[in-house]
Write a protein that holds these residues in place. Structure first.
Motif, PDB file in Angstrom:
ATOM      1  N   SER A   1    -125.334  -5.795   3.488  1.00  0.00           N
ATOM      2  CA  SER A   1    -125.354  -5.207   2.150  1.00  0.00           C
ATOM      3  C   SER A   1    -124.600  -3.892   2.037  1.00  0.00           C
ATOM      4  O   SER A   1    -124.707  -3.209   1.010  1.00  0.00           O
ATOM      5  CB  SER A   1    -126.812  -5.004   1.688  1.00  0.00           C
ATOM      6  N   HIS A   2    -123.827  -3.527   3.054  1.00  0.00           N
ATOM      7  CA  HIS A   2    -122.978  -2.330   2.941  1.00  0.00           C
ATOM      8  C   HIS A   2    -121.834  -2.469   3.934  1.00  0.00           C
ATOM      9  O   HIS A   2    -121.985  -2.185   5.126  1.00  0.00           O
ATOM     10  CB  HIS A   2    -123.787  -1.064   3.226  1.00  0.00           C
ATOM     11  N   VAL A   3    -120.682  -2.916   3.437  1.00  0.00           N
ATOM     12  CA  VAL A   3    -119.488  -3.043   4.278  1.00  0.00           C
ATOM     13  C   VAL A   3    -118.273  -2.554   3.502  1.00  0.00           C
ATOM     14  O   VAL A   3    -118.288  -2.440   2.278  1.00  0.00           O
ATOM     15  CB  VAL A   3    -119.229  -4.499   4.743  1.00  0.00           C
ATOM     16  N   HIS A   4    -117.210  -2.288   4.256  1.00  0.00           N
ATOM     17  CA  HIS A   4    -115.890  -2.005   3.689  1.00  0.00           C
ATOM     18  C   HIS A   4    -114.981  -3.102   4.227  1.00  0.00           C
ATOM     19  O   HIS A   4    -114.360  -2.945   5.285  1.00  0.00           O
ATOM     20  CB  HIS A   4    -115.435  -0.611   4.084  1.00  0.00           C
TER      21      HIS A   4
ATOM     22  N   MET B   1    -118.474  -1.996  -0.429  1.00  0.00           N
ATOM     23  CA  MET B   1    -118.793  -0.668  -0.934  1.00  0.00           C
ATOM     24  C   MET B   1    -117.574   0.071  -1.457  1.00  0.00           C
ATOM     25  O   MET B   1    -117.682   1.233  -1.833  1.00  0.00           O
ATOM     26  CB  MET B   1    -119.491   0.162   0.154  1.00  0.00           C
ATOM     27  N   ASP B   2    -116.429  -0.564  -1.450  1.00  0.00           N
ATOM     28  CA  ASP B   2    -115.289  -0.028  -2.173  1.00  0.00           C
ATOM     29  C   ASP B   2    -114.536  -1.212  -2.743  1.00  0.00           C
ATOM     30  O   ASP B   2    -114.633  -2.327  -2.238  1.00  0.00           O
ATOM     31  CB  ASP B   2    -114.384   0.838  -1.296  1.00  0.00           C
ATOM     32  N   GLY B   3    -113.836  -0.985  -3.816  1.00  0.00           N
ATOM     33  CA  GLY B   3    -113.152  -2.112  -4.405  1.00  0.00           C
ATOM     34  C   GLY B   3    -112.341  -1.726  -5.615  1.00  0.00           C
ATOM     35  O   GLY B   3    -112.414  -0.601  -6.114  1.00  0.00           O
TER      36      GLY B   3
ATOM     37  N   LEU C   1    -116.331   4.630  -9.024  1.00  0.00           N
ATOM     38  CA  LEU C   1    -116.115   5.794  -9.885  1.00  0.00           C
ATOM     39  C   LEU C   1    -116.049   7.042  -9.027  1.00  0.00           C
ATOM     40  O   LEU C   1    -116.964   7.327  -8.253  1.00  0.00           O
ATOM     41  CB  LEU C   1    -117.249   5.927 -10.907  1.00  0.00           C
ATOM     42  N   LYS C   2    -114.957   7.788  -9.167  1.00  0.00           N
ATOM     43  CA  LYS C   2    -114.770   9.009  -8.395  1.00  0.00           C
ATOM     44  C   LYS C   2    -115.254  10.228  -9.178  1.00  0.00           C
ATOM     45  O   LYS C   2    -115.381  10.194 -10.403  1.00  0.00           O
ATOM     46  CB  LYS C   2    -113.288   9.187  -8.048  1.00  0.00           C
TER      47      LYS C   2
ATOM     48  N   GLU D   1    -107.768   1.843  -0.481  1.00  0.00           N
ATOM     49  CA  GLU D   1    -107.432   2.312  -1.828  1.00  0.00           C
ATOM     50  C   GLU D   1    -108.649   2.344  -2.739  1.00  0.00           C
ATOM     51  O   GLU D   1    -108.831   3.271  -3.534  1.00  0.00           O
ATOM     52  CB  GLU D   1    -106.342   1.431  -2.431  1.00  0.00           C
ATOM     53  N   GLY D   2    -109.493   1.315  -2.651  1.00  0.00           N
ATOM     54  CA  GLY D   2    -110.686   1.297  -3.490  1.00  0.00           C
ATOM     55  C   GLY D   2    -111.633   2.430  -3.189  1.00  0.00           C
ATOM     56  O   GLY D   2    -112.406   2.864  -4.043  1.00  0.00           O
ATOM     57  N   LEU D   3    -111.592   2.936  -1.937  1.00  0.00           N
ATOM     58  CA  LEU D   3    -112.421   4.073  -1.550  1.00  0.00           C
ATOM     59  C   LEU D   3    -111.751   5.390  -1.915  1.00  0.00           C
ATOM     60  O   LEU D   3    -112.375   6.288  -2.483  1.00  0.00           O
ATOM     61  CB  LEU D   3    -112.682   4.030  -0.039  1.00  0.00           C
ATOM     62  N   VAL D   4    -110.465   5.512  -1.617  1.00  0.00           N
ATOM     63  CA  VAL D   4    -109.770   6.786  -1.805  1.00  0.00           C
ATOM     64  C   VAL D   4    -109.622   7.125  -3.282  1.00  0.00           C
ATOM     65  O   VAL D   4    -109.862   8.255  -3.700  1.00  0.00           O
ATOM     66  CB  VAL D   4    -108.390   6.739  -1.124  1.00  0.00           C
ATOM     67  N   SER D   5    -109.232   6.142  -4.093  1.00  0.00           N
ATOM     68  CA  SER D   5    -108.966   6.432  -5.504  1.00  0.00           C
ATOM     69  C   SER D   5    -109.829   5.629  -6.464  1.00  0.00           C
ATOM     70  O   SER D   5    -109.973   5.998  -7.624  1.00  0.00           O
ATOM     71  CB  SER D   5    -107.494   6.152  -5.822  1.00  0.00           C
TER      72      SER D   5
END
Length: 555
Positions: free
Chosen positions: A68-71, A249-251, A278-279, A207-211
């Motif tokens: 339930s929590h991966v990148h 957890m990012d996307g 959302l950043k 990218e989904g994590l950074v921005s």
């Protein structure tokens, strides 16, 4: 049932997590669903000439694991990067890195992962000059295990245009030396993105994590196929560990599209949720994109119904947000959102009917996250939201009862803890106060409070091997006082990786239990887990993984 099942699994020790039949010996799968659960004799009698029969030989059979929590994208590409886990000292690192450089002459940045914070010795940081000595003639950079810090050599900093500093986001830092040049330490995505964009995948994997946004420009056909192939390899890796479901957890839209393409090709081996990210610097109007992602990704295998946010960083780099300064400093960490902005984001996302998951590690970050969820409840009214707090590493006692009171889910990664056998057992003591330790990584204390708990790995922060984390929870290291015993029972741990993780994604009536009519997501282990010594649980592996009735892994 009238038609013979496609697959029957016989002679197993089934843990069903179905209160009506907690234990069974066999299961029949047909057309993507569970057709029947019962004794070996009963299920054998359903088989027809075309039915495949799998003999579990007395081993544990479970609902397929849900991590339930991966990148996923990051974990997938890192399968082929240099892994420095367990490498210690300048000489060993130099040997490994130069071998990787020779293996990958085409890479613009020679890149490594899982470099320990103390890779060059306890209490000693890493500088660009250290990495210049390791690899003087090419750009080189390496990720810390938590993926919140990158260290880069001079050539990598020059390539990223940040040797003399540069633009960062709130909560991110390009650490600068007294001479006005970067030391090589890049804290959090807003700082390390400048280097990451030059890696083999152009930083698209993060990218989904950074921005939180799609790559710019969007990849052409060759890079898109490469990205898709990398994710396919990562999904095969997950399936080999008995995993049938993932909560990414990012996307972004791009990640969701790649997963849809893999599904169309029959290569999507794990059901995968993709969140909207959302950043802290985003306008709330960006949440309109979350509604569009929810509309576009809405199948049983690829879906979006969640907003992901970050409240802070991590303890090891002192970027986790604390109620009081880290020991020996006047620094309390780095906030990603202001409390006011975070509360408004929670209110708006909650009003949209979106679930919220927030990375919060420090005690102040956890408090502010709970404050945001409480603000949403007061503004919009109570609902079955199942909002999540991710990690919860340093919890203040006053905030413990708020999880159950607000119906907030505690999303925990047992392998992160100093107790977990994966990272150094004394890694936290230099940055934490002694009176924080009793409520640090307090899994059982949180469970005893009445809060719902789900478990995961945070791959690639630690490996996606579920059983390593099961061992971490069931047989943690005994640490001296003031650390407290937080060991979990085997049944609670397995439930938190199956039925509870199905519940937290609002799928408790479709998956996470072995019961007729549920999705045919099943794992057969190569051991009887209940008969194993707790310390040996990490030696168990998946013998057979089935998702949607199709075999996705077989040893």
């Amino acid at each position: 049932m009238t038609d013979a099942p496609d697959l029957v699994i016989l002679n197993g020790r089934l843990i069903t997590f179905d209160d009506a039949m907690p234990r069974a010996e066999a299961i029949a799968l047909s057309g993507g669903t569970i057709a029947a659960v019962g004794s070996t004799a009963e299920i054998r009698g359903l088989a027809g000439p075309a039915t495949r029969v799998f003999d579990a030989q007395g081993k544990t059979v479970l609902p397929g694991f849900i991590d339930s929590h991966v990148h996923l994208f990051g974990g997938s590409v890192e399968l082929d990067y240099l892994n420095l886990y367990g490498v210690q000292g300048l000489d060993a690192m130099t040997e490994a890195v130069r071998a990787e450089a020779a293996r990958r002459p085409e890479d613009r940045v020679v890149f490594a992962v899982m470099a320990s914070y103390d890779i060059l010795g306890t209490g000693r940081g890493v500088t660009r000059q250290d990495l210049d000595a390791v690899l003087p003639d090419r750009p080189f950079a390496m990720f810390a295990p938590d993926h919140h810090t990158i260290w880069a050599n001079t050539k990598a900093l020059e390539l990223g245009g940040i040797l003399r500093g540069g633009e960062t986001d709130s909560g991110s830092t390009i650490v600068m030396g007294d001479d006005g040049t970067a030391t090589g330490e890049l804290l959090e995505p807003g700082a390390y993105r400048h280097v990451l964009r030059h890696t083999r995948y152009g930083g698209r994997d993060m990218e989904g994590l950074v921005s939180g946004r799609d790559p710019e420009p969007l990849p052409g056909d060759v890079d898109r196929a490469r990205d898709r192939d990398a994710i396919a390899a990562g999904l095969r890796h997950c399936a080999s560990h008995g995993i049938t479901g993932l909560h990414n957890m990012d996307g972004n839209f791009y990640t969701g599209e790649l997963l849809q393409e893999l599904d169309a090709e029959g290569k999507l081996l794990c059901r995968t949720e993709v969140p909207f990210h959302l950043k802290g610097f985003d306008s709330l109007d960006r949440l309109d994109e979350a509604a569009e992602m929810r509309r576009r990704f809405d199948s049983d295998k690829v879906w979006c119904r969640r907003v992901k946010m970050f409240m802070d960083g991590v303890v090891e780099s002192r970027t986790a947000l604390m109620l009081r300064p880290y020991t020996g400093t006047d620094h309390v960490g780095d906030p990603v959102f202001t409390p006011e902005d975070f509360n408004q984001a929670c209110i708006r996302a909650d009003a949209m009917g979106m679930q919220i998951a927030t990375h919060a590690i420090g005690d102040l970050a956890i408090r502010r996250t709970l404050d945001g969820y409480e603000a949403a409840r007061k503004a919009n009214g109570a609902r079955d939201s199942r909002h999540r707090v991710e990690h919860i590493e340093v919890l203040h006692p006053d905030d413990l009862p708020r999880f159950a009171a607000l119906d907030v889910v505690a999303s925990i990664q047992p392998g992160h803890s100093p107790r977990g056998h994966i990272f150094p057992a004394d890694g936290m003591e230099a940055v934490m106060h002694r009176d924080q330790m009793p409520m640090a990584f307090a899994w059982q204390t949180i469970r005893d409070s009445g809060a719902r708990v789900c478990f995961s790995t945070d791959w690639p922060v630690i490996q996606v091997d579920v059983m390593d984390s099961v061992k971490a929870a069931v047989a943690p290291l005994d640490l001296p006082e003031p650390w407290t015993d937080q060991r979990q029972t085997l049944m609670d741990t397995l439930r938190s990786y199956t039925a509870d993780n199905a519940w937290v994604e609002f799928s408790e009536d479709r998956k996470g239990r072995l019961r007729a009519g549920m999705m045919a997501d099943v794992v057969v282990m190569d051991h009887d887990l209940e008969s194993m010594a707790p310390e040996a649980l990490n030696t168990a592996r998946a013998a057979l993984t089935v998702m949607g009735g199709a075999v996705t892994w077989e040893a």
